[in-house]
Design a protein around this motif. Structure first.
Motif, PDB file in Angstrom:
ATOM      1  N   SER A   1       0.873  -1.168   0.000  1.00 44.74           N
ATOM      2  CA  SER A   1       0.000   0.000   0.000  1.00 44.74           C
ATOM      3  C   SER A   1       0.912   1.221   0.000  1.00 44.74           C
ATOM      4  CB  SER A   1      -0.886   0.005   1.250  1.00 44.74           C
ATOM      5  OG  SER A   1      -1.632   1.188   1.334  1.00 44.74           O
ATOM      6  N   PRO A   2       0.935   2.019  -1.076  1.00 47.68           N
ATOM      7  CA  PRO A   2       1.985   3.036  -1.225  1.00 47.68           C
ATOM      8  C   PRO A   2       1.731   4.298  -0.412  1.00 47.68           C
ATOM      9  CG  PRO A   2       0.497   3.126  -3.093  1.00 47.68           C
ATOM     10  CD  PRO A   2       0.025   1.975  -2.237  1.00 47.68           C
ATOM     11  N   LEU A   3       2.826   4.854   0.102  1.00 49.59           N
ATOM     12  CA  LEU A   3       2.807   6.157   0.740  1.00 49.59           C
ATOM     13  C   LEU A   3       3.537   7.183  -0.125  1.00 49.59           C
ATOM     14  CD1 LEU A   3       3.620   5.065   4.409  1.00 49.59           C
ATOM     15  CD2 LEU A   3       1.410   5.787   3.536  1.00 49.59           C
ATOM     16  N   HIS A   4       4.705   6.792  -0.640  1.00 46.49           N
ATOM     17  CA  HIS A   4       5.553   7.702  -1.409  1.00 46.49           C
ATOM     18  C   HIS A   4       6.309   6.876  -2.444  1.00 46.49           C
ATOM     19  CE1 HIS A   4       9.226  10.669  -1.342  1.00 46.49           C
ATOM     20  NE2 HIS A   4       8.462  10.876  -2.393  1.00 46.49           N
ATOM     21  N   VAL A   5       6.288   7.311  -3.698  1.00 45.75           N
ATOM     22  CA  VAL A   5       6.981   6.613  -4.772  1.00 45.75           C
ATOM     23  C   VAL A   5       7.780   7.633  -5.577  1.00 45.75           C
ATOM     24  CG1 VAL A   5       6.737   5.176  -6.840  1.00 45.75           C
ATOM     25  CG2 VAL A   5       5.166   4.865  -4.922  1.00 45.75           C
ATOM     26  N   TRP A   6       9.054   7.308  -5.823  1.00 48.34           N
ATOM     27  CA  TRP A   6       9.907   8.196  -6.601  1.00 48.34           C
ATOM     28  C   TRP A   6      10.871   7.353  -7.436  1.00 48.34           C
ATOM     29  CZ3 TRP A   6      10.527   6.951  -1.568  1.00 48.34           C
ATOM     30  CH2 TRP A   6      11.791   6.537  -1.127  1.00 48.34           C
ATOM     31  N   VAL A   7      11.639   8.006  -8.312  1.00 44.03           N
ATOM     32  CA  VAL A   7      12.638   7.303  -9.112  1.00 44.03           C
ATOM     33  C   VAL A   7      13.997   7.952  -8.919  1.00 44.03           C
ATOM     34  CG1 VAL A   7      11.055   6.425 -10.857  1.00 44.03           C
ATOM     35  CG2 VAL A   7      12.101   8.677 -11.171  1.00 44.03           C
ATOM     36  N   GLU A   8      15.037   7.139  -9.089  1.00 41.89           N
ATOM     37  CA  GLU A   8      16.415   7.595  -9.013  1.00 41.89           C
ATOM     38  C   GLU A   8      17.163   7.056 -10.233  1.00 41.89           C
ATOM     39  OE1 GLU A   8      17.958   5.856  -5.501  1.00 41.89           O
ATOM     40  OE2 GLU A   8      16.796   7.098  -4.118  1.00 41.89           O
ATOM     41  N   PRO A   9      18.274   7.695 -10.605  1.00 40.66           N
ATOM     42  CA  PRO A   9      19.135   7.099 -11.623  1.00 40.66           C
ATOM     43  C   PRO A   9      19.687   5.773 -11.099  1.00 40.66           C
ATOM     44  CG  PRO A   9      19.709   9.402 -11.261  1.00 40.66           C
ATOM     45  CD  PRO A   9      18.770   8.999 -10.160  1.00 40.66           C
ATOM     46  N   PRO A  10      20.014   4.819 -11.970  1.00 41.91           N
ATOM     47  CA  PRO A  10      20.610   3.567 -11.505  1.00 41.91           C
ATOM     48  C   PRO A  10      21.907   3.849 -10.740  1.00 41.91           C
ATOM     49  CG  PRO A  10      19.980   3.415 -13.816  1.00 41.91           C
ATOM     50  CD  PRO A  10      19.853   4.861 -13.433  1.00 41.91           C
ATOM     51  N   GLY A  11      22.163   3.023  -9.738  1.00 36.07           N
ATOM     52  CA  GLY A  11      23.407   3.187  -8.974  1.00 36.07           C
ATOM     53  C   GLY A  11      23.146   3.240  -7.489  1.00 36.07           C
ATOM     54  N   THR A  12      24.050   3.885  -6.767  1.00 34.27           N
ATOM     55  CA  THR A  12      23.999   3.937  -5.320  1.00 34.27           C
ATOM     56  C   THR A  12      22.813   4.758  -4.836  1.00 34.27           C
ATOM     57  OG1 THR A  12      26.403   3.804  -5.240  1.00 34.27           O
ATOM     58  CG2 THR A  12      25.292   4.535  -3.239  1.00 34.27           C
ATOM     59  N   ALA A  13      22.117   4.235  -3.848  1.00 32.96           N
ATOM     60  CA  ALA A  13      20.948   4.934  -3.307  1.00 32.96           C
ATOM     61  C   ALA A  13      21.376   6.159  -2.518  1.00 32.96           C
ATOM     62  CB  ALA A  13      20.155   3.992  -2.404  1.00 32.96           C
ATOM     63  N   ASN A  14      20.571   7.205  -2.616  1.00 30.64           N
ATOM     64  CA  ASN A  14      20.850   8.440  -1.876  1.00 30.64           C
ATOM     65  C   ASN A  14      19.718   8.829  -0.931  1.00 30.64           C
ATOM     66  OD1 ASN A  14      23.445   9.401  -2.997  1.00 30.64           O
ATOM     67  ND2 ASN A  14      22.320   9.448  -4.921  1.00 30.64           N
ATOM     68  N   TRP A  15      18.655   8.028  -0.915  1.00 31.95           N
ATOM     69  CA  TRP A  15      17.474   8.439  -0.176  1.00 31.95           C
ATOM     70  C   TRP A  15      17.146   7.498   0.981  1.00 31.95           C
ATOM     71  CZ3 TRP A  15      13.489  12.250  -1.050  1.00 31.95           C
ATOM     72  CH2 TRP A  15      13.844  13.227  -1.982  1.00 31.95           C
ATOM     73  N   GLY A  16      18.118   6.989   1.676  1.00 28.52           N
ATOM     74  CA  GLY A  16      17.824   6.188   2.860  1.00 28.52           C
ATOM     75  C   GLY A  16      17.787   4.717   2.596  1.00 28.52           C
TER      76      GLY A  16
END
Length: 237
Positions: free
Chosen positions: A222-237
């Motif tokens: 059940s979604p709260l927040h959905v976003w996209v990032e460039p492939p690679g190392t995560a920067n958002w936790g």
């Protein structure tokens, strides 16, 4: 198993990352508000521990303030209900849960209703012909799984909720290390970004939500927040 508790230093580093760096596709403001209020006591304690770490910068203080958390006289923490912004609330909520060790990164093993952060190469299939999207075949999702996802989409569209009043539901998915994770995003809660401009691009999809159930080869959140990032190392936790 839940992820390990995040240190204050790691939390500070994560919270200071620019919140608009990557496109935010979806934010369910009603669910975010309810979850944030449910954890309000522990979130205010969390904000105090972060601010008392001595590593807080101006942008981080602004993030807490935008989420509605402000210092009163004598250093007490209270809520400024007229300042609340749902995106900062979502970020602060997730940071608090991560610091407390309450966010799973393995959706498959997470108990139902627990918080999950799923991250992996993925995509988003648009309604109403979700089952006919060529995206599924391109990423190797089997026809039987697509049939299950489409059936769940129709079920959710039929019942609707006050948080997602629109009858159209997009299917966002992330192929994680532990399997396929899917969320159905109500059209009314898609925000800002032109989702269509990212269709077919090689991106990392990030889904923060609560586990609903497992199928044989995929998990629904059940979604709260959905976003996209460039492939690679995560920067958002």
């Amino acid at each position: 198993m839940p992820r390990e508790r995040q240190s204050v230093s790691d939390t500070v580093s994560w919270l200071s990352f620019p919140r608009q760096a990557y496109p935010n596709f979806y934010l369910n403001t009603e669910r975010i508000r309810h979850r944030f209020h449910g954890y309000l006591g522990s979130i205010t304690q969390f904000s105090e521990s972060v601010e008392n770490s001595g590593e807080v910068n101006a942008s981080m203080k602004a993030l807490f303030l935008d989420a509605g958390i402000k210092r009163g006289h004598g250093g007490s923490v209270n809520m400024a209900w007229d300042l609340i912004d749902p995106l900062p609330q979502a970020l602060v909520l997730r940071a608090h849960l991560a610091a407390a060790g309450e966010v799973h990164t393995d959706a498959r093993s997470a108990p139902v209703t627990d918080f999950v952060l799923a991250r992996g190469r993925g995509g988003i299939a648009q309604p109403p012909q979700l089952a006919d999207s060529p995206l599924w075949g391109e990423v190797g999702v089997s026809p039987s799984v697509v049939t299950e996802i489409a059936a769940e989409q129709r079920r959710q569209a039929a019942i609707g909720t006050s948080g997602d009043p629109a009858p159209l539901y997009w299917a966002a998915f992330a192929n994680t290390d532990r399997g396929l994770v899917v969320s159905l995003l109500g059209d009314a809660s898609l925000i800002g970004t032109d989702v269509r401009s990212y269709l077919g691009l090689d991106m990392t999809y990030c889904i923060f939500g609560q586990k609903l159930r497992d199928w044989h080869s995929w998990t629904l959140l059940s979604p709260l927040h959905v976003w996209v990032e460039p492939p690679g190392t995560a920067n958002w936790g």
